[in-house]
Design an enzyme around this catalytic site. Sequence first.
Site, mmCIF file in Angstrom:
data_model
loop_
_atom_site.group_PDB
_atom_site.id
_atom_site.type_symbol
_atom_site.label_atom_id
_atom_site.label_comp_id
_atom_site.label_asym_id
_atom_site.label_seq_id
_atom_site.Cartn_x
_atom_site.Cartn_y
_atom_site.Cartn_z
ATOM 1 N N SER A 26 0.851 -1.186 0.000
ATOM 2 C CA SER A 26 0.000 0.000 0.000
ATOM 3 C C SER A 26 0.882 1.230 0.000
ATOM 4 C CB SER A 26 -0.885 0.003 1.243
ATOM 5 O OG SER A 26 -0.093 0.284 2.376
ATOM 6 N N LYS A 27 0.249 2.364 -0.115
ATOM 7 C CA LYS A 27 0.974 3.635 -0.182
ATOM 8 C C LYS A 27 1.916 3.823 1.008
ATOM 9 C CE LYS A 27 -1.221 6.466 -3.473
ATOM 10 N NZ LYS A 27 -2.650 6.222 -3.649
ATOM 11 N N ARG A 28 1.542 3.250 2.151
ATOM 12 C CA ARG A 28 2.404 3.384 3.332
ATOM 13 C C ARG A 28 3.797 2.817 3.067
ATOM 14 N NH1 ARG A 28 1.108 0.142 7.313
ATOM 15 N NH2 ARG A 28 -0.383 -1.006 6.057
ATOM 16 N N GLY B 154 5.435 3.014 0.326
ATOM 17 C CA GLY B 154 6.143 3.693 -0.760
ATOM 18 C C GLY B 154 5.256 3.789 -1.984
#
Length: 456
Positions: free
Chosen positions: A228-230, A232
Amino acid sequence: MRVRFAPSPTGFLHIGGARTALFNWMYARSQNGKFILRIEDTDLERSKKEYLDEILDSMQWLGLQWDELYKQSDRFPIYREYAQKLLGEDKAYKDGEAIILKMSAPPIVPPLSERRGETSPPADLDANKAADGGPLQIIKWFDLIRGEITFDASEIKDQVLMKSDGSPTYSFACVVDDALMEISCVIRGEDHISNTPKQLALYHSLGFKPPKFAHLPLIMGEEGGRMSKRHGATAVTEYRKMGFLPEAVVNYLMLLGWSPGNNQEIVKMATALKNFSIKKINKAGAAFSMEKLEWINSQYIKQTDTAALVALLRPLLAQRGWADENFDSAKLENIVNLFKARMTTLQDFFYWGEFLFVDPITIDSEARVQYLSQDRAKEFKLLGERLREIPEFNAASAESVFRELVAKLGIASSELVHPVRVALTGKSVGPGLFETMAVLGKDRTVKRLSETVFHG
Ligand code: GLU
């Protein structure tokens, strides 16, 4: 053989989506089949033109050229027609403006003889009926990656086919299209496994033969959990902006869940296509590793022609205002050659190469403390004077002048190499000092030496 990639333009092309697209594309190209791109834009509110453009752009950038392109928003009358048909056959009912499939529709029992002896059995509704002859009990299919998957059909409720706003639901449009587009194998992310039984019920009600299914393992973040965006960047465009080469991204993505054998990591597409097989895809989740992607990218950069790298870098150099289209190509090639071995991404070029385009340079503060604290003004002056006298300034002539001087001064060359490098480039590490001088040129080398300020 026909496969499809079916993104929804409600976001940018995700790295996981790109891998799904790649496996579909590789399957088609390795089997002489067709690769269909189907834009699933039935959610009119969440679908955006900018996302659609970006998806098409990213697909092209990755080299995943499609053979046919469809947009579901162009096909609403087709979905309406099939919903009407189901209404007419009493397999669906209306609830206000919405059309809903009855899950109690009696199953069609495929003759057993048709189901035996197939190398990869097609997905099928199981023939089991409840003892009372009521609704079917089990829905199962043979997944090309995961093997047999079974669902309790009684869990599946009546499903909406057409919403009251006249748009089809995802599963309904997906099944109608996969059937009409004669998709032979649906290859998609594992997050769609739970949709498959509903869709099989739809094939059954519509009287369509289901395709084969292959559900790909998810891509996990480096610390576990779904990527996920967390963790990267997740969008393909972000990797493009970071300076990854499309061939390297494709090479990396194909290794997420698949391997050409013998631990090969740099894989030519032609070789990959020769060895590609859906059945060899791993069912365990594949962990995304930025480090490995970077390593693969650095290998591709090394293999790429310098002239081709220059072509990729030119627009980026222009964007920064560092060099316009008149900047000499041979000169740019020399600069790129100086850093090629150190570049992990194209963006690294701007880190390493800054001192060649920007004046005055910024000196890294740690490097300044470490190498420009001791006063070397006298040595710098002597070196500058001698370098200026060189008639043909290049790495070899600069080196011999430098070596003569340190011998004469009776100091170790390292005592001067590091301060000079910092003075010329602003950094304490970099390519060979004399190659660096040659690319920087005599005038700028001499000037930077004479302007160096030492802090005692
Ligand atoms: N539009 C769906 C998605 O973006 C496609 C799922 C499928 O391949 O059936 O996930």
